[in-house]
Design a protein around this motif. Structure first.
Motif, short mmCIF file in Angstrom:
data_model
loop_
_atom_site.label_atom_id
_atom_site.label_comp_id
_atom_site.label_asym_id
_atom_site.label_seq_id
_atom_site.Cartn_x
_atom_site.Cartn_y
_atom_site.Cartn_z
N GLU A 46 0.83 -1.21 0.00
CA GLU A 46 0.00 0.00 0.00
C GLU A 46 0.87 1.26 0.00
O GLU A 46 0.56 2.22 -0.70
N LEU A 47 1.93 1.26 0.77
CA LEU A 47 2.85 2.40 0.76
C LEU A 47 3.48 2.58 -0.61
O LEU A 47 3.62 3.70 -1.11
N ALA A 48 3.85 1.48 -1.24
CA ALA A 48 4.43 1.55 -2.58
C ALA A 48 3.42 2.12 -3.57
O ALA A 48 3.77 2.96 -4.42
N GLN A 49 2.17 1.70 -3.48
CA GLN A 49 1.13 2.22 -4.37
C GLN A 49 0.93 3.72 -4.18
O GLN A 49 0.73 4.45 -5.14
N GLN A 50 1.00 4.19 -2.93
CA GLN A 50 0.88 5.62 -2.66
C GLN A 50 1.97 6.41 -3.35
O GLN A 50 1.75 7.54 -3.78
N GLN A 51 3.15 5.82 -3.48
CA GLN A 51 4.28 6.48 -4.13
C GLN A 51 4.30 6.21 -5.64
O GLN A 51 5.21 6.66 -6.33
N LYS A 52 3.31 5.44 -6.12
CA LYS A 52 3.27 5.01 -7.52
C LYS A 52 4.54 4.23 -7.87
O LYS A 52 5.14 4.40 -8.93
N GLY A 53 4.93 3.39 -6.91
CA GLY A 53 6.14 2.58 -7.08
C GLY A 53 5.85 1.12 -6.84
O GLY A 53 4.70 0.68 -6.92
N GLN A 54 6.90 0.39 -6.51
CA GLN A 54 6.75 -1.04 -6.27
C GLN A 54 7.71 -1.50 -5.18
O GLN A 54 8.76 -0.90 -4.98
N VAL A 55 7.31 -2.57 -4.50
CA VAL A 55 8.19 -3.18 -3.52
C VAL A 55 9.23 -3.98 -4.30
O VAL A 55 8.90 -4.92 -5.01
N ALA A 56 10.48 -3.55 -4.21
CA ALA A 56 11.56 -4.19 -4.96
C ALA A 56 12.21 -5.34 -4.18
O ALA A 56 12.78 -6.24 -4.77
N ASP A 57 12.10 -5.29 -2.85
CA ASP A 57 12.73 -6.31 -2.03
C ASP A 57 12.04 -6.35 -0.68
O ASP A 57 11.58 -5.31 -0.18
N SER A 58 11.96 -7.52 -0.09
CA SER A 58 11.42 -7.67 1.26
C SER A 58 12.20 -8.77 1.96
O SER A 58 12.62 -9.74 1.33
N SER A 59 12.39 -8.59 3.27
CA SER A 59 13.12 -9.61 4.03
C SER A 59 12.83 -9.45 5.52
O SER A 59 12.39 -8.40 5.98
N THR A 60 13.09 -10.52 6.23
CA THR A 60 13.02 -10.49 7.69
C THR A 60 14.44 -10.30 8.19
O THR A 60 15.35 -11.04 7.79
N VAL A 61 14.63 -9.30 9.04
CA VAL A 61 15.95 -8.94 9.54
C VAL A 61 15.88 -8.72 11.05
O VAL A 61 14.79 -8.77 11.63
N THR A 62 17.00 -8.46 11.66
CA THR A 62 17.04 -8.08 13.07
C THR A 62 17.43 -6.62 13.16
O THR A 62 18.44 -6.20 12.60
N VAL A 63 16.59 -5.85 13.85
CA VAL A 63 16.84 -4.42 14.05
C VAL A 63 16.64 -4.14 15.54
O VAL A 63 15.59 -4.46 16.10
N GLY A 64 17.64 -3.56 16.17
CA GLY A 64 17.53 -3.26 17.60
C GLY A 64 17.28 -4.49 18.45
O GLY A 64 16.61 -4.42 19.46
#
Length: 121
Positions: A46-64
């Motif tokens: 949905e965020l990508a659509q708002q920007q008229k873009g696309q999700v180029a990559d997705s992953s599960t990571v460790t942050v904090g």
């Protein structure tokens, strides 16, 4: 740098680094991760659509020290190719949205610093 009650952000030109806190209706527990990932994937699309873009990559990571879901959203604005790297970090009744925007192929130092140094007190 700009601070509000739930967000902090710094920007220079098109580059942006921010952290925003959102309340969750129910407390997150690690056992919920498998059911949360599809919801986060949908939110990123949905965020990508708002920007008229696309999700180029997705992953599960460790942050904090927490498991997080990270996405790269590619889009164009004012003739420039941009990337927004977003990461959702969930803890208790709070969702943290980490966002870094930079020019495609540009310097990622600010993005890397945010993701490497973000901690939850």
């Amino acid at each position: 740098m700009t601070r509000t009650g739930r967000a902090v952000q710094a920007s220079q030109g098109v580059e942006l680094v921010s952290v925003t806190r959102f309340p969750l209706l129910r407390a997150y527990r690690p056992a919920l991760w498998p059911s949360v990932v599809p919801e986060l994937d949908r939110a990123a699309r949905e965020l990508a659509q708002q920007q008229k873009g696309q999700v180029a990559d997705s992953s599960t990571v460790t942050v904090g020290g927490q498991r997080a879901r990270m996405y790269d959203i590619d889009y164009e604005r004012d003739g420039k190719g941009l990337v927004e790297r977003i990461a959702f970090v969930l803890r208790g009744k709070t969702e943290y949205l980490l966002l870094c925007r930079y020019e495609r192929g540009g310097d990622t130092a600010a993005r890397d610093r945010l993701l490497d140094t973000f901690t939850l007190a």
